[in-house]
Design a protein around this motif. Structure first.
Motif, PDB file in Angstrom:
ATOM      1  N   GLU A 190     -12.450  43.335  24.449  1.00 57.87           N
ATOM      2  CA  GLU A 190     -11.093  43.818  24.720  1.00 57.87           C
ATOM      3  C   GLU A 190     -10.764  43.778  26.214  1.00 57.87           C
ATOM      4  OE1 GLU A 190      -8.636  45.364  22.266  1.00 57.87           O
ATOM      5  OE2 GLU A 190      -9.817  43.754  21.374  1.00 57.87           O
ATOM      6  N   ARG A 191     -11.610  43.094  27.001  1.00 62.04           N
ATOM      7  CA  ARG A 191     -11.378  43.068  28.450  1.00 62.04           C
ATOM      8  C   ARG A 191     -11.307  41.630  28.961  1.00 62.04           C
ATOM      9  NH1 ARG A 191     -15.271  46.390  32.016  1.00 62.04           N
ATOM     10  NH2 ARG A 191     -16.863  45.024  31.118  1.00 62.04           N
ATOM     11  N   ALA A 192     -10.676  41.489  30.123  1.00 65.17           N
ATOM     12  CA  ALA A 192     -10.568  40.159  30.732  1.00 65.17           C
ATOM     13  C   ALA A 192     -10.598  40.302  32.256  1.00 65.17           C
ATOM     14  CB  ALA A 192      -9.278  39.474  30.301  1.00 65.17           C
ATOM     15  N   VAL A 193     -10.966  39.220  32.922  1.00 62.60           N
ATOM     16  CA  VAL A 193     -11.109  39.232  34.386  1.00 62.60           C
ATOM     17  C   VAL A 193      -9.860  38.674  35.052  1.00 62.60           C
ATOM     18  CG1 VAL A 193     -12.372  38.244  36.350  1.00 62.60           C
ATOM     19  CG2 VAL A 193     -13.613  38.928  34.286  1.00 62.60           C
ATOM     20  N   LEU A 194      -9.345  39.417  36.038  1.00 65.15           N
ATOM     21  CA  LEU A 194      -8.339  38.870  36.955  1.00 65.15           C
ATOM     22  C   LEU A 194      -8.893  38.981  38.367  1.00 65.15           C
ATOM     23  CD1 LEU A 194      -4.923  40.326  35.684  1.00 65.15           C
ATOM     24  CD2 LEU A 194      -5.984  38.137  35.097  1.00 65.15           C
ATOM     25  N   GLY A 195      -8.411  38.095  39.221  1.00 60.11           N
ATOM     26  CA  GLY A 195      -8.844  38.110  40.617  1.00 60.11           C
ATOM     27  C   GLY A 195      -7.653  38.151  41.552  1.00 60.11           C
ATOM     28  N   ARG A 196      -7.981  38.350  42.832  1.00 58.42           N
ATOM     29  CA  ARG A 196      -6.943  38.396  43.860  1.00 58.42           C
ATOM     30  C   ARG A 196      -7.307  37.445  44.985  1.00 58.42           C
ATOM     31  NH1 ARG A 196      -3.374  41.264  45.518  1.00 58.42           N
ATOM     32  NH2 ARG A 196      -4.088  41.079  47.663  1.00 58.42           N
ATOM     33  N   SER A 197      -6.349  36.633  45.383  1.00 56.00           N
ATOM     34  CA  SER A 197      -6.504  35.837  46.593  1.00 56.00           C
ATOM     35  C   SER A 197      -5.909  36.633  47.749  1.00 56.00           C
ATOM     36  CB  SER A 197      -5.748  34.517  46.406  1.00 56.00           C
ATOM     37  OG  SER A 197      -5.343  34.016  47.650  1.00 56.00           O
ATOM     38  N   ARG A 198      -6.384  36.365  48.962  1.00 60.29           N
ATOM     39  CA  ARG A 198      -5.817  37.054  50.143  1.00 60.29           C
ATOM     40  C   ARG A 198      -4.348  36.695  50.335  1.00 60.29           C
ATOM     41  NH1 ARG A 198     -10.807  36.174  50.890  1.00 60.29           N
ATOM     42  NH2 ARG A 198     -12.123  37.936  51.412  1.00 60.29           N
ATOM     43  N   ARG A 199      -3.920  35.571  49.789  1.00 62.74           N
ATOM     44  CA  ARG A 199      -2.518  35.143  49.946  1.00 62.74           C
ATOM     45  C   ARG A 199      -1.555  35.951  49.062  1.00 62.74           C
ATOM     46  NH1 ARG A 199      -2.013  30.921  47.183  1.00 62.74           N
ATOM     47  NH2 ARG A 199      -4.104  30.712  46.382  1.00 62.74           N
ATOM     48  N   PHE A 200      -2.083  36.657  48.064  1.00 60.72           N
ATOM     49  CA  PHE A 200      -1.220  37.326  47.085  1.00 60.72           C
ATOM     50  C   PHE A 200      -0.513  38.536  47.693  1.00 60.72           C
ATOM     51  CE2 PHE A 200      -3.659  36.143  42.904  1.00 60.72           C
ATOM     52  CZ  PHE A 200      -3.417  34.811  43.164  1.00 60.72           C
ATOM     53  N   ALA A 201       0.622  38.891  47.079  1.00 62.32           N
ATOM     54  CA  ALA A 201       1.259  40.179  47.375  1.00 62.32           C
ATOM     55  C   ALA A 201       0.239  41.277  47.052  1.00 62.32           C
ATOM     56  CB  ALA A 201       2.519  40.337  46.529  1.00 62.32           C
ATOM     57  N   PRO A 202       0.302  42.421  47.764  1.00 60.71           N
ATOM     58  CA  PRO A 202      -0.774  43.429  47.670  1.00 60.71           C
ATOM     59  C   PRO A 202      -1.066  43.953  46.264  1.00 60.71           C
ATOM     60  CG  PRO A 202       0.751  43.978  49.449  1.00 60.71           C
ATOM     61  CD  PRO A 202       1.330  42.783  48.753  1.00 60.71           C
ATOM     62  N   THR A 203      -0.091  43.941  45.365  1.00 61.09           N
ATOM     63  CA  THR A 203      -0.314  44.509  44.025  1.00 61.09           C
ATOM     64  C   THR A 203      -0.695  43.459  42.984  1.00 61.09           C
ATOM     65  OG1 THR A 203       2.013  44.211  43.484  1.00 61.09           O
ATOM     66  CG2 THR A 203       1.382  46.351  44.402  1.00 61.09           C
ATOM     67  N   MET A 204      -0.659  42.192  43.366  1.00 60.48           N
ATOM     68  CA  MET A 204      -0.736  41.118  42.360  1.00 60.48           C
ATOM     69  C   MET A 204      -2.166  40.692  42.035  1.00 60.48           C
ATOM     70  SD  MET A 204       1.048  38.176  41.112  1.00 60.48           S
ATOM     71  CE  MET A 204       1.308  36.607  41.891  1.00 60.48           C
ATOM     72  N   TRP A 205      -2.429  40.545  40.742  1.00 64.27           N
ATOM     73  CA  TRP A 205      -3.702  40.024  40.234  1.00 64.27           C
ATOM     74  C   TRP A 205      -3.388  38.868  39.291  1.00 64.27           C
ATOM     75  CZ3 TRP A 205      -8.644  42.314  41.178  1.00 64.27           C
ATOM     76  CH2 TRP A 205      -8.601  43.449  41.990  1.00 64.27           C
ATOM     77  N   ALA A 269     -15.405  34.311  49.905  1.00 64.92           N
ATOM     78  CA  ALA A 269     -14.692  33.268  50.657  1.00 64.92           C
ATOM     79  C   ALA A 269     -13.481  32.787  49.855  1.00 64.92           C
ATOM     80  CB  ALA A 269     -15.632  32.104  50.952  1.00 64.92           C
ATOM     81  N   GLU A 270     -13.599  32.841  48.513  1.00 64.23           N
ATOM     82  CA  GLU A 270     -12.522  32.375  47.636  1.00 64.23           C
ATOM     83  C   GLU A 270     -11.588  33.502  47.220  1.00 64.23           C
ATOM     84  OE1 GLU A 270     -11.716  29.330  46.195  1.00 64.23           O
ATOM     85  OE2 GLU A 270     -13.112  28.377  47.589  1.00 64.23           O
ATOM     86  N   LEU A 271     -12.180  34.664  46.920  1.00 58.30           N
ATOM     87  CA  LEU A 271     -11.414  35.771  46.337  1.00 58.30           C
ATOM     88  C   LEU A 271     -11.528  37.023  47.195  1.00 58.30           C
ATOM     89  CD1 LEU A 271     -12.460  35.582  42.568  1.00 58.30           C
ATOM     90  CD2 LEU A 271     -10.325  34.765  43.578  1.00 58.30           C
ATOM     91  N   GLU A 272     -10.432  37.748  47.312  1.00 59.45           N
ATOM     92  CA  GLU A 272     -10.503  39.056  47.962  1.00 59.45           C
ATOM     93  C   GLU A 272     -11.192  40.042  47.026  1.00 59.45           C
ATOM     94  OE1 GLU A 272      -7.156  40.981  50.435  1.00 59.45           O
ATOM     95  OE2 GLU A 272      -6.989  41.873  48.442  1.00 59.45           O
ATOM     96  N   ASP A 273     -10.899  39.903  45.729  1.00 57.73           N
ATOM     97  CA  ASP A 273     -11.493  40.812  44.750  1.00 57.73           C
ATOM     98  C   ASP A 273     -11.338  40.203  43.348  1.00 57.73           C
ATOM     99  OD1 ASP A 273     -12.815  43.030  43.853  1.00 57.73           O
ATOM    100  OD2 ASP A 273     -11.223  44.460  44.294  1.00 57.73           O
ATOM    101  N   ALA A 274     -12.122  40.729  42.416  1.00 53.55           N
ATOM    102  CA  ALA A 274     -11.976  40.378  40.997  1.00 53.55           C
ATOM    103  C   ALA A 274     -12.526  41.554  40.211  1.00 53.55           C
ATOM    104  CB  ALA A 274     -12.741  39.105  40.653  1.00 53.55           C
ATOM    105  N   ARG A 275     -11.927  41.829  39.045  1.00 52.45           N
ATOM    106  CA  ARG A 275     -12.491  42.899  38.208  1.00 52.45           C
ATOM    107  C   ARG A 275     -12.028  42.741  36.762  1.00 52.45           C
ATOM    108  NH1 ARG A 275      -9.288  47.226  36.696  1.00 52.45           N
ATOM    109  NH2 ARG A 275      -7.506  47.828  37.980  1.00 52.45           N
ATOM    110  N   TRP A 276     -12.653  43.541  35.904  1.00 50.54           N
ATOM    111  CA  TRP A 276     -12.287  43.544  34.494  1.00 50.54           C
ATOM    112  C   TRP A 276     -11.087  44.451  34.266  1.00 50.54           C
ATOM    113  CZ3 TRP A 276     -14.440  40.349  30.949  1.00 50.54           C
ATOM    114  CH2 TRP A 276     -15.651  39.744  31.287  1.00 50.54           C
ATOM    115  N   PHE A 277     -10.196  44.026  33.381  1.00 51.33           N
ATOM    116  CA  PHE A 277      -9.028  44.825  32.988  1.00 51.33           C
ATOM    117  C   PHE A 277      -9.011  44.932  31.466  1.00 51.33           C
ATOM    118  CE2 PHE A 277      -7.879  43.092  37.068  1.00 51.33           C
ATOM    119  CZ  PHE A 277      -7.049  44.034  37.667  1.00 51.33           C
ATOM    120  N   SER A 278      -8.626  46.110  30.958  1.00 49.74           N
ATOM    121  CA  SER A 278      -8.496  46.264  29.502  1.00 49.74           C
ATOM    122  C   SER A 278      -7.190  45.609  29.045  1.00 49.74           C
ATOM    123  CB  SER A 278      -8.483  47.747  29.112  1.00 49.74           C
ATOM    124  OG  SER A 278      -7.273  48.335  29.561  1.00 49.74           O
TER     125      SER A 278
END
Ligand SMILES: [Zn+2]
Length: 319
Positions: A190-205, A269-278
């Motif tokens: 029931e979970r999936a991974v989204l990540g964030r690039s440094r180029r993204f708006a601060p709230t966007m995954w 180097a590629e991603l600012e962050d990544a995590r699991w989301f329900s």
């Protein structure tokens, strides 16, 4: 067993730049007499591009993207002209202007000069114009970057109404390129991974993504990119859909991928962050109701649709 109800996200939104109304009539591209007639056609329409910018006729917050060929030529020197195809019987062209010409047009009140992402996200033109604008931008941009032969360095000249450049010296024929990018949602239960690039708006995954490399299948590219960026091994990969992405000349190939492990090892180097989301959290992000204000990409982007299909259908997207 608890079976998640299919959440009601409303009617499916339209994917940007896709579902083109254009008939490309590729067989006519080499016919100079036909091209001349198309140019003189009473309903001929031109999309005007300059680098990252699109020139629109200003209509309040909206814009009208079509110019007559004469109106388009009056905007500045036309560096490149390409034939996009026909909409019903009306010929459509893309004209490329020099960057300097675009700068001087920015002062005019009767024009609106903006980039194609903003046009799509804010609905500045009718949605039927997005696919031909994408076609025009990708093709005009290719001409701007391919003045010279990549085989011998001599100047190239335009053929086939803008769909080929031929080398004047070695005779090589060069065709417009489209670069495949895989974009995927990695799923475990029931979970999936989204990540964030440094180029993204601060709230966007968003979904993980990367260029497919020579010698790879789409499935192999998905598995490699996910392993490189997030340290997760993937098993099954299911194709979801695709989207032209003319920044500058990609096609986004959307997939769902089955995670075989859940421990994230993030390539910073590629991603600012990544995590699991329900699924529940992803639904709130799509609806812009997340308690921390986190958001998923807007409906014009295929990432929105990839996430939405998982929110609606859960693990069935991997079947
Ligand atoms: Zn050459």
């Amino acid at each position: 067993m608890i079976v998640s109800a299919r959440p009601d996200l409303g009617p499916p939104p339209r994917l940007g730049y896709a579902a083109s109304p254009i008939d490309r009539v590729a067989a006519r591209r080499g016919d100079a007499a036909a091209m001349q007639k198309f140019c003189e056609h009473e309903h001929a329409g031109v999309y005007v591009i300059g680098g990252e910018f699109v020139v629109l006729k200003a209509l309040g917050k909206q814009g009208e993207p079509l110019f007559t060929p004469a109106e388009a030529r009056a905007l500045g020197p036309v560096r490149d002209s390409v034939f996009l195809g026909l909409i019903e019987d009306a010929p459509r062209f893309g004209f490329g202007l020099e960057a300097q010409a675009i700068e001087s047009l920015k002062t005019r009140d009767d024009l609106k000069i903006t980039d194609l992402r903003s046009i799509a996200v804010h609905g500045i033109v009718g949605p039927q114009h997005l696919p031909p604008l994408a076609e025009a931008k990708a093709l005009v941009g290719w001409h701007a970057r391919h003045r010279f032969c990549s085989n011998c360095g001599a100047p190239t000249k335009v053929e086939q109404a803008g769909w080929r450049r031929d080398c004047s010296s070695c005779g090589a024929e060069h065709f417009p390129r489209t670069d495949p990018v895989v974009i995927m949602l990695v799923i475990a239960g029931e979970r999936a991974v989204l990540g964030r690039s440094r180029r993204f708006a601060p709230t966007m995954w968003s979904c993980l993504a990367g260029f497919a490399e020579p010698g790879e299948t789409i499935e192999e590219a998905v598995r490699r990119e996910v392993l490189e960026e997030a340290g997760i091994a993937c098993g099954r990969v299911k194709y979801f859909g695709s989207q032209p992405w003319p920044f500058p000349s990609s096609i986004m190939i959307g997939c769902h991928a089955e995670a075989l492990s859940e421990n994230l090892v993030i390539d910073r180097a590629e991603l600012e962050d990544a995590r699991w989301f329900s699924r529940e959290e992803l639904a709130l992000m799509l609806k812009r109701q997340h308690p921390q204000g986190l958001t998923a990409p807007p409906p014009v982007a295929i990432a929105h649709h990839i996430v939405r299909s998982f929110v609606e259908d859960g693990g069935d997207v991997l079947r």
